[in-house]
Design a protein around this motif. Structure first.
Motif, PDB file in Angstrom:
ATOM      1  N   LEU A 138      23.223 -11.856  44.338  1.00  0.00           N
ATOM      2  CA  LEU A 138      22.224 -12.176  45.361  1.00  0.00           C
ATOM      3  C   LEU A 138      20.951 -12.724  44.723  1.00  0.00           C
ATOM      4  O   LEU A 138      20.384 -13.726  45.179  1.00  0.00           O
ATOM      5  CB  LEU A 138      21.896 -10.929  46.178  1.00  0.00           C
ATOM      6  CG  LEU A 138      22.829 -10.548  47.324  1.00  0.00           C
ATOM      7  CD1 LEU A 138      22.379  -9.242  47.958  1.00  0.00           C
ATOM      8  CD2 LEU A 138      22.890 -11.657  48.377  1.00  0.00           C
ATOM      9  N   ALA A 139      20.505 -12.055  43.655  1.00  0.00           N
ATOM     10  CA  ALA A 139      19.270 -12.513  42.994  1.00  0.00           C
ATOM     11  C   ALA A 139      19.443 -13.910  42.420  1.00  0.00           C
ATOM     12  O   ALA A 139      18.540 -14.742  42.499  1.00  0.00           O
ATOM     13  CB  ALA A 139      18.880 -11.525  41.896  1.00  0.00           C
ATOM     14  N   ARG A 140      20.598 -14.186  41.869  1.00  0.00           N
ATOM     15  CA  ARG A 140      20.827 -15.483  41.235  1.00  0.00           C
ATOM     16  C   ARG A 140      21.022 -16.605  42.242  1.00  0.00           C
ATOM     17  O   ARG A 140      20.981 -17.787  41.866  1.00  0.00           O
ATOM     18  CB  ARG A 140      22.028 -15.405  40.290  1.00  0.00           C
ATOM     19  CG  ARG A 140      21.758 -14.553  39.065  1.00  0.00           C
ATOM     20  CD  ARG A 140      22.923 -14.599  38.091  1.00  0.00           C
ATOM     21  NE  ARG A 140      22.701 -13.702  36.974  1.00  0.00           N
ATOM     22  CZ  ARG A 140      23.588 -13.481  36.005  1.00  0.00           C
ATOM     23  NH1 ARG A 140      24.745 -14.110  36.035  1.00  0.00           N
ATOM     24  NH2 ARG A 140      23.317 -12.639  35.032  1.00  0.00           N
ATOM     25  N   THR A 141      21.236 -16.268  43.500  1.00  0.00           N
ATOM     26  CA  THR A 141      21.311 -17.304  44.535  1.00  0.00           C
ATOM     27  C   THR A 141      19.947 -17.511  45.194  1.00  0.00           C
ATOM     28  O   THR A 141      19.859 -18.170  46.230  1.00  0.00           O
ATOM     29  CB  THR A 141      22.345 -16.927  45.614  1.00  0.00           C
ATOM     30  OG1 THR A 141      22.024 -15.653  46.168  1.00  0.00           O
ATOM     31  CG2 THR A 141      23.744 -16.894  45.037  1.00  0.00           C
ATOM     32  N   GLY A 142      18.919 -16.942  44.616  1.00  0.00           N
ATOM     33  CA  GLY A 142      17.568 -17.120  45.142  1.00  0.00           C
ATOM     34  C   GLY A 142      17.197 -16.154  46.237  1.00  0.00           C
ATOM     35  O   GLY A 142      16.295 -16.442  47.037  1.00  0.00           O
ATOM     36  N   ARG A 143      17.881 -14.995  46.285  1.00  0.00           N
ATOM     37  CA  ARG A 143      17.611 -14.007  47.327  1.00  0.00           C
ATOM     38  C   ARG A 143      17.246 -12.647  46.743  1.00  0.00           C
ATOM     39  O   ARG A 143      17.848 -11.631  47.088  1.00  0.00           O
ATOM     40  CB  ARG A 143      18.822 -13.884  48.249  1.00  0.00           C
ATOM     41  CG  ARG A 143      19.064 -15.104  49.099  1.00  0.00           C
ATOM     42  CD  ARG A 143      20.302 -14.930  49.972  1.00  0.00           C
ATOM     43  NE  ARG A 143      21.523 -15.261  49.246  1.00  0.00           N
ATOM     44  CZ  ARG A 143      22.741 -15.125  49.754  1.00  0.00           C
ATOM     45  NH1 ARG A 143      22.902 -14.636  50.968  1.00  0.00           N
ATOM     46  NH2 ARG A 143      23.805 -15.456  49.058  1.00  0.00           N
ATOM     47  N   PRO A 144      16.255 -12.598  45.841  1.00  0.00           N
ATOM     48  CA  PRO A 144      15.893 -11.302  45.243  1.00  0.00           C
ATOM     49  C   PRO A 144      15.354 -10.310  46.266  1.00  0.00           C
ATOM     50  O   PRO A 144      15.566  -9.097  46.128  1.00  0.00           O
ATOM     51  CB  PRO A 144      14.828 -11.678  44.202  1.00  0.00           C
ATOM     52  CG  PRO A 144      14.273 -12.983  44.672  1.00  0.00           C
ATOM     53  CD  PRO A 144      15.429 -13.693  45.304  1.00  0.00           C
ATOM     54  N   ALA A 145      14.652 -10.791  47.288  1.00  0.00           N
ATOM     55  CA  ALA A 145      14.133  -9.882  48.313  1.00  0.00           C
ATOM     56  C   ALA A 145      15.274  -9.214  49.061  1.00  0.00           C
ATOM     57  O   ALA A 145      15.230  -8.007  49.352  1.00  0.00           O
ATOM     58  CB  ALA A 145      13.216 -10.634  49.273  1.00  0.00           C
ATOM     59  N   GLU A 146      16.314  -9.986  49.376  1.00  0.00           N
ATOM     60  CA  GLU A 146      17.479  -9.408  50.042  1.00  0.00           C
ATOM     61  C   GLU A 146      18.179  -8.411  49.127  1.00  0.00           C
ATOM     62  O   GLU A 146      18.653  -7.353  49.582  1.00  0.00           O
ATOM     63  CB  GLU A 146      18.452 -10.510  50.447  1.00  0.00           C
ATOM     64  CG  GLU A 146      19.675  -9.983  51.197  1.00  0.00           C
ATOM     65  CD  GLU A 146      20.636 -11.083  51.594  1.00  0.00           C
ATOM     66  OE1 GLU A 146      21.767 -10.744  52.022  1.00  0.00           O
ATOM     67  OE2 GLU A 146      20.280 -12.275  51.480  1.00  0.00           O
ATOM     68  N   ALA A 147      18.216  -8.732  47.826  1.00  0.00           N
ATOM     69  CA  ALA A 147      18.837  -7.814  46.871  1.00  0.00           C
ATOM     70  C   ALA A 147      18.084  -6.485  46.835  1.00  0.00           C
ATOM     71  O   ALA A 147      18.692  -5.407  46.811  1.00  0.00           O
ATOM     72  CB  ALA A 147      18.882  -8.446  45.486  1.00  0.00           C
TER      73      ALA A 147
ATOM     74  N   ARG B  12      18.895  -4.556  50.009  1.00  0.00           N
ATOM     75  CA  ARG B  12      20.231  -3.954  49.955  1.00  0.00           C
ATOM     76  C   ARG B  12      20.258  -2.775  48.988  1.00  0.00           C
ATOM     77  O   ARG B  12      20.981  -1.796  49.200  1.00  0.00           O
ATOM     78  CB  ARG B  12      21.263  -5.014  49.535  1.00  0.00           C
ATOM     79  CG  ARG B  12      21.411  -6.177  50.505  1.00  0.00           C
ATOM     80  CD  ARG B  12      21.964  -5.718  51.853  1.00  0.00           C
ATOM     81  NE  ARG B  12      23.312  -5.203  51.756  1.00  0.00           N
ATOM     82  CZ  ARG B  12      24.402  -5.942  51.890  1.00  0.00           C
ATOM     83  NH1 ARG B  12      24.293  -7.251  52.119  1.00  0.00           N
ATOM     84  NH2 ARG B  12      25.599  -5.401  51.823  1.00  0.00           N
ATOM     85  N   TYR B  13      19.456  -2.842  47.929  1.00  0.00           N
ATOM     86  CA  TYR B  13      19.363  -1.713  46.997  1.00  0.00           C
ATOM     87  C   TYR B  13      18.800  -0.484  47.699  1.00  0.00           C
ATOM     88  O   TYR B  13      19.301   0.637  47.519  1.00  0.00           O
ATOM     89  CB  TYR B  13      18.477  -2.086  45.803  1.00  0.00           C
ATOM     90  CG  TYR B  13      18.235  -0.938  44.840  1.00  0.00           C
ATOM     91  CD1 TYR B  13      19.140  -0.644  43.825  1.00  0.00           C
ATOM     92  CD2 TYR B  13      17.089  -0.139  44.955  1.00  0.00           C
ATOM     93  CE1 TYR B  13      18.923   0.409  42.950  1.00  0.00           C
ATOM     94  CE2 TYR B  13      16.870   0.918  44.083  1.00  0.00           C
ATOM     95  CZ  TYR B  13      17.784   1.182  43.089  1.00  0.00           C
ATOM     96  OH  TYR B  13      17.560   2.234  42.232  1.00  0.00           O
ATOM     97  N   GLU B  14      17.757  -0.673  48.503  1.00  0.00           N
ATOM     98  CA  GLU B  14      17.174   0.452  49.234  1.00  0.00           C
ATOM     99  C   GLU B  14      18.179   1.040  50.217  1.00  0.00           C
ATOM    100  O   GLU B  14      18.268   2.264  50.376  1.00  0.00           O
ATOM    101  CB  GLU B  14      15.910  -0.004  49.968  1.00  0.00           C
ATOM    102  CG  GLU B  14      14.781  -0.456  49.046  1.00  0.00           C
ATOM    103  CD  GLU B  14      14.318   0.642  48.099  1.00  0.00           C
ATOM    104  OE1 GLU B  14      14.446   1.835  48.468  1.00  0.00           O
ATOM    105  OE2 GLU B  14      13.852   0.315  46.994  1.00  0.00           O
ATOM    106  N   ASP B  15      18.959   0.175  50.862  1.00  0.00           N
ATOM    107  CA  ASP B  15      20.011   0.665  51.765  1.00  0.00           C
ATOM    108  C   ASP B  15      21.037   1.493  51.004  1.00  0.00           C
ATOM    109  O   ASP B  15      21.510   2.534  51.486  1.00  0.00           O
ATOM    110  CB  ASP B  15      20.704  -0.507  52.457  1.00  0.00           C
ATOM    111  CG  ASP B  15      19.830  -1.183  53.493  1.00  0.00           C
ATOM    112  OD1 ASP B  15      18.821  -0.576  53.903  1.00  0.00           O
ATOM    113  OD2 ASP B  15      20.164  -2.324  53.892  1.00  0.00           O
TER     114      ASP B  15
END
Length: 282
Positions: free
Chosen positions: A200-209, A212-215
């Motif tokens: 996810l981070a490598r596709t430019g979505r670190p905030a989403e990563a 999802r970590y908090e979830d």
């Protein structure tokens, strides 16, 4: 004859499906296919097929079941051989999908160790392509259930190898697509989650990563009463920009533990259940 246990238990004889009966007939074939060309003792087969209440005459019930299975496998009925103290499935490894899977997985892991990323991804894809559903049809009980759990663990390992190879090649979006449904079904597998969040981070979505970590943290706390282990905690720090290494960097894939060699002789009557890796620390 071809025997399939990586999904519903099936046999193909003469180019067509064998008329296997659901239930113990399928489980008997699976128990023999787990150890081709190895004699499986009578008492072990009885314990596998009747993990609860035994029939009045267990060995006679087993002999009748073997006879029924042989009739279903005609003209390949000779593949089930009677041996001293048990029965044996006389087929080559290539005739059992689980053995083909192990061969492909071994090739994938060897290629990964040698940093031949494309070869590793291709072999892991071939290995995973042999699966058609839950191991042994998701109906195994007792000792056979332990083997099914172990097979599912090997399947997860193949997913890790494929994800590592794809990340090394530079295909994070493919890894997100690959692992998204899997982590939803296996929310406690931190190794799979670490690859998913990295992708996810490598596709430019670190905030989403991070979200999802908090979830995941909440799910681990609720289900198991634990917090993420060191691998995920380290990844979380890198997602937050802490430390010297970013999850966006191409790093060497984590190597999975060594493969377990196939048994050289009949397995114990009651093999210990496979132990899943710890989800984290209390």
């Amino acid at each position: 004859m071809q025997v399939s246990i990586l999904g519903p238990v099936e046999a193909c004889v003469g180019g067509g499906p064998a008329p296997l009966r659901r239930g113990r007939q399928q489980l008997l074939l699976a128990a023999l296919a787990l150890h081709p060309r190895v004699v499986v003792p009578l008492h072990q087969l009885v314990g596998t097929l009747w993990p609860g209440e035994l029939p009045v005459d267990p060995e006679n019930a087993l002999h009748q079941l073997v006879s029924q299975l042989r009739r279903a496998l005609r003209p390949a009925d000779g593949a089930i051989a009677t041996a001293a103290g048990g029965y044996r499935l006389d087929v080559e490894d290539d005739a059992v999908d689980a053995r083909c899977f192990e061969r492909e997985l071994g090739e994938a892991r060897a290629a990964l160790a040698e940093e031949r990323w494309s070869a590793a991804a291709a072999a892991a894809s071939r290995a995973l392509g042999l699966w058609r559903g839950p191991a042994i049809g998701g109906v195994a009980e007792g000792a056979l259930a332990s083997h099914a759990i172990a097979l599912e663990g090997r399947r997860a390992l193949a997913e890790l190898v494929l994800a590592d190879a794809r990340l090394a090649i530079g295909q994070p979006e493919t890894v997100v697509t690959q692992l998204g449904p899997i982590v939803a079904e296996q929310p406690h597998d931190e190794e799979l989650w670490s690859r998913f969040l990295t992708a996810l981070a490598r596709t430019g979505r670190p905030a989403e990563a991070l979200h999802r970590y908090e979830d995941l943290c909440a799910r681990l706390a609720e289900d198991l009463g634990v917090t993420p282990g060191p691998v995920l905690r380290d990844l979380h720090g890198r997602l937050r920009g802490e430390g010297d290494q970013s999850p966006l960097e191409q790093v060497a894939p984590t190597q999975a533990p060594p493969a377990q060699p196939p048994p050289a002789q009949a397995p114990p009557a009651q093999p210990p259940p496979a132990q899943p890796p710890p989800a984290g620390r209390p």
